[in-house]
Design an enzyme around this catalytic site. Structure first.
Site, short mmCIF file in Angstrom:
data_model
loop_
_atom_site.label_atom_id
_atom_site.label_comp_id
_atom_site.label_asym_id
_atom_site.label_seq_id
_atom_site.Cartn_x
_atom_site.Cartn_y
_atom_site.Cartn_z
N HIS A 109 30.63 -54.09 -3.40
CA HIS A 109 30.93 -55.14 -2.41
C HIS A 109 31.68 -54.48 -1.24
CE1 HIS A 109 31.59 -59.14 -0.92
NE2 HIS A 109 32.85 -58.81 -0.68
N LEU A 144 31.52 -64.77 -8.90
CA LEU A 144 31.06 -63.97 -7.76
C LEU A 144 32.11 -62.91 -7.37
CD1 LEU A 144 29.00 -63.66 -5.36
CD2 LEU A 144 30.48 -65.23 -4.10
C1 GRF Z 1 26.05 -53.18 1.01
O1 GRF Z 1 26.95 -53.36 2.07
C2 GRF Z 1 26.66 -53.63 -0.29
O2 GRF Z 1 28.04 -53.44 -0.34
C3 GRF Z 1 26.34 -55.09 -0.32
O3 GRF Z 1 25.05 -55.20 0.24
C4 GRF Z 1 24.83 -54.08 1.13
C5 GRF Z 1 23.58 -53.41 0.65
O4 GRF Z 1 23.21 -52.35 1.49
N1 GRF Z 1 26.43 -55.64 -1.64
P1 GRF Z 1 22.06 -51.36 1.06
O5 GRF Z 1 20.83 -52.23 0.79
O6 GRF Z 1 22.50 -50.64 -0.16
O7 GRF Z 1 21.84 -50.46 2.23
#
Ligand code: GRF
Length: 206
Positions: A109, A144
């Protein structure tokens, strides 16, 4: 050899960073057994195919949460997945899913949890005016963005930042943090006390 199962819905840059570290042997004794997406248009799936990894699209549209989750879990089990890594997977998991992989589902996250759970966390942090932002890799539980924290990385907010430059620097740290967390979990030298992940030390290390 441990089998990783990646779930994603989007561009998949976190997945790519994990795949790179697996290939480089930085995440030891592990392989990516399957990459699953709920969306046909996920860029991460195309990248996984380029890397020669097995991919599966299990569309979620129009399905009840648990009905979809049962299909996903069955695919993960067929591929003998030991650790499930949510990498930009834009679906809440049902409590049933979480129960199938106790302490074996990780999520990343883009905030220092418990601050700014939910969508657009980087923008939320920027708009709030925090001076330190960051990212969190945590175990997934029924709530969540909530389970026990495995790794966090802090990112200083600069005066000249806008929400995009900040998000980009957070993403760089995400790519480091996720592999670190996977290594920690696969190594298994920890216990969870309350919400705290505490390192356990073997007699030889004392
Ligand atoms: C990331 O910022 C992650 O923290 C969040 O969704 C985004 C996914 O980015 N859960 P990616 O698809 O890995 O480039």
């Amino acid at each position: 050899m441990k089998n990783l199962g990646i779930l994603l819905s989007g561009r998949g840059s976190n997945f790519e960073a994990i795949a790179k570290n697996v290939a480089a042997g930085k995440i030891r004794d592990a392989r990516i057994a399957i990459v699953i997406s709920n969306r046909t248009d996920a860029g991460g799936v195309a990248k996984a195919r380029e890397l020669g990894l097995e991919t599966l699209i299990i569309p979620s549209k129009g399905k009840q949460r648990e009905e979809h989750d049962r299909e996903v879990v069955s695919a993960l089990q067929q591929h003998k997945v030991d650790l499930v890594c949510l990498a930009g997977y834009m679906r809440l998991l049902s409590p049933w899913f979480v129960k199938q992989f106790p302490q074996r589902i990780l999520n990343i996250h883009p905030s220092l949890l418990p601050a700014f759970p939910g969508l657009e966390a980087q923008q939320q942090a920027f708009a709030y005016g925090v001076k330190v932002a960051g990212c969190t890799v945590h175990f997934v539980d029924e709530e969540l963005d909530h389970g026990a924290i495995i790794v966090q990385k802090a990112v200083t907010v600069l005066d000249g930042d806008d929400e995009h430059t900040l998000a980009a620097r957070i993403l760089e740290q995400e790519h480091i943090a996720y592999s670190e967390a996977i290594c920690k979990v696969l190594e298994g030298k920890f216990e969870i006390s309350g919400r705290r992940l505490v390192r356990t030390v073997t007699a030889r290390e004392v």
